[in-house]
Design an enzyme around this catalytic site. Sequence first.
Site, PDB file in Angstrom:
ATOM      1  CD  GLU A 192      -7.054   9.941  -3.108  1.00  0.00           C
ATOM      2  OE1 GLU A 192      -6.930   8.716  -3.079  1.00  0.00           O
ATOM      3  OE2 GLU A 192      -6.121  10.730  -3.256  1.00  0.00           O
ATOM      4  CE  LYS A 199      -7.485   2.374   2.653  1.00  0.00           C
ATOM      5  NZ  LYS A 199      -6.332   1.858   1.953  1.00  0.00           N
ATOM      6  CE  LYS A 229      -7.025   5.503  -3.924  1.00  0.00           C
ATOM      7  NZ  LYS A 229      -5.938   6.399  -3.501  1.00  0.00           N
ATOM      8  CG  HIS A 273       4.488   2.892   0.063  1.00  0.00           C
ATOM      9  ND1 HIS A 273       4.279   3.952  -0.773  1.00  0.00           N
ATOM     10  CD2 HIS A 273       3.422   2.840   0.896  1.00  0.00           C
ATOM     11  CE1 HIS A 273       3.121   4.523  -0.469  1.00  0.00           C
ATOM     12  NE2 HIS A 273       2.578   3.861   0.534  1.00  0.00           N
ATOM     13  CG  ASN A 276      -3.262  10.431  -0.355  1.00  0.00           C
ATOM     14  OD1 ASN A 276      -2.985   9.237  -0.420  1.00  0.00           O
ATOM     15  ND2 ASN A 276      -4.101  11.018  -1.181  1.00  0.00           N
ATOM     16  NE  ARG A 300     -17.736  -6.001 -21.325  1.00  0.00           N
ATOM     17  CZ  ARG A 300     -18.181  -6.953 -22.119  1.00  0.00           C
ATOM     18  NH1 ARG A 300     -18.874  -7.952 -21.618  1.00  0.00           N
ATOM     19  NH2 ARG A 300     -17.963  -6.887 -23.417  1.00  0.00           N
ATOM     20  CG  HIS A 309       0.963   8.465   1.219  1.00  0.00           C
ATOM     21  ND1 HIS A 309       0.686   8.329   2.562  1.00  0.00           N
ATOM     22  CD2 HIS A 309       0.973   7.205   0.711  1.00  0.00           C
ATOM     23  CE1 HIS A 309       0.530   7.041   2.839  1.00  0.00           C
ATOM     24  NE2 HIS A 309       0.700   6.333   1.735  1.00  0.00           N
ATOM     25  NE  ARG A 312      -9.239   5.803  -0.834  1.00  0.00           N
ATOM     26  CZ  ARG A 312      -9.553   4.613  -1.323  1.00  0.00           C
ATOM     27  NH1 ARG A 312     -10.711   4.429  -1.905  1.00  0.00           N
ATOM     28  NH2 ARG A 312      -8.706   3.611  -1.241  1.00  0.00           N
ATOM     29  CG  HIS A 342       3.600   8.917  -3.331  1.00  0.00           C
ATOM     30  ND1 HIS A 342       2.289   9.336  -3.263  1.00  0.00           N
ATOM     31  CD2 HIS A 342       3.575   7.592  -3.097  1.00  0.00           C
ATOM     32  CE1 HIS A 342       1.518   8.298  -3.007  1.00  0.00           C
ATOM     33  NE2 HIS A 342       2.268   7.229  -2.902  1.00  0.00           N
ATOM     34  CD  GLU A 355       0.765   3.403   4.395  1.00  0.00           C
ATOM     35  OE1 GLU A 355      -0.055   4.281   4.721  1.00  0.00           O
ATOM     36  OE2 GLU A 355       1.337   3.394   3.281  1.00  0.00           O
TER      37      GLU A 355
END
Length: 347
Positions: free
Chosen positions: A215, A205, A128, A242, A223, A106, A226, A219, A230, A170
């Site tokens: 997010e 960041k 993330k 990417h 993106n 856990r 993106h 946040r 994406h 990025e």
Amino acid sequence: MRPPVPEGFPTDLHVVDRPEAALLPPGPWILVGDPAVREHWQACGLPEPAGSRWVSVDESTKRLSTLEPWLEAWAALPLHRNACIVAVGGGVLTDLAGLAASLFLRGVAWHAWPTTLLAQVDAGLGGKTAVNLSAGKNLAGAFHPPERMVVCRSFLDTLPARQLASGRWELVKTALLEGDGSWAEALLALERPLEGDLVRALGIKADIVHRDLTEQGERRLLNLGHTLGHALEAASSFRLLHGEAVGLGTLAACLLAERRGLAPFPASLRRALAEALRPLRGVLPPWEACRPWLVRDKKSAGAADGAVHCILPRPGARAEVHLLAPDAWAPAHADLTRLLDTPWNAL
Ligand SMILES: NC(=O)c1ccc[n+]([C@@H]2O[C@H](COP(=O)([O-])OP(=O)(O)OC[C@H]3O[C@@H](n4cnc5c(N)ncnc54)[C@H](O)[C@@H]3O)[C@@H](O)[C@H]2O)c1
Ligand SMILES: [Zn+2]
């Protein structure tokens, strides 16, 4: 160097020239690493505790099924709750190992030692972790920040040039979300970012994710590039990396911002962006192929009218978040295509 982080930030951040044993966990730990960097790890004299594994992973094996044997092996050792998982690899590996750490008993601690530029400036930091599902990328995951992230610049010595160029987008994205066109131009002029670029981008960041881990608001700025990116990545069937898709999406976001009346960045920046992206023109998917992906983007926030969060940059200030219909990107995609088709001396 230590990037500046806000008070209470959960990740201890380091940017160093080479892997240093002093930055390994003080207690029991185990390594999950990419075989591409094993030689360098060993050459730096770093240990591999019993039970460590060097495993090749890619987007197609970024799946829950990849994790089960890892968890079984850790339980058989056994690893206890005080153990730490040290992940040494690109974003695919750090996403997998971070998620495995969040599941094992856990939740045990993990350290990220990202080895691609993209993972060093993005994937390794921010908590993330995820795997892909058939319906899309990163759809099963957890927020589980690493206790420490160690960015070793020497890992970039063996990184293929295309991966290096992909990760740079990025950084360019970060510069533009801050409205700093000169920093973006300076980044585009370098093959490899300077230590100061990494430190500054990580600090930005860290600051943003600390205020908005899950997010819900700020946040979303990360993106930038993106939203369309994406869609381009998926529509190209992942022929675009990417970061490459993010680069195209970032230039499209600049063009969309201008169309919506935001102040333009200097022409020199637009020229530099277009020049760096021009080699990707042949794999730029047409708008009709991108549209379905934009419509089903998980960042559409479930707005009733299908609007998506669009991050629009502007010079000298933080980018703005606009909720727009996916079709708002159609003219920006057309502008992008036209720009990439324009000979450099006509820009
Ligand atoms: N968690 C997040 O916040 C976040 C953010 C951005 C991206 N991501 C994820 O990151 C992944 C992409 O990461 P990536 O761009 O690092 O790709 P990647 O992990 O697939 O690595 C790219 C390639 O480089 C190789 N490699 C890694 N380090 C190397 C080195 N030092 N020398 C030589 N080869 C090396 C790898 O074996 C791989 O073939 C995606 O799955 C994306 O979803 C996550
Ligand atoms: Zn990204």
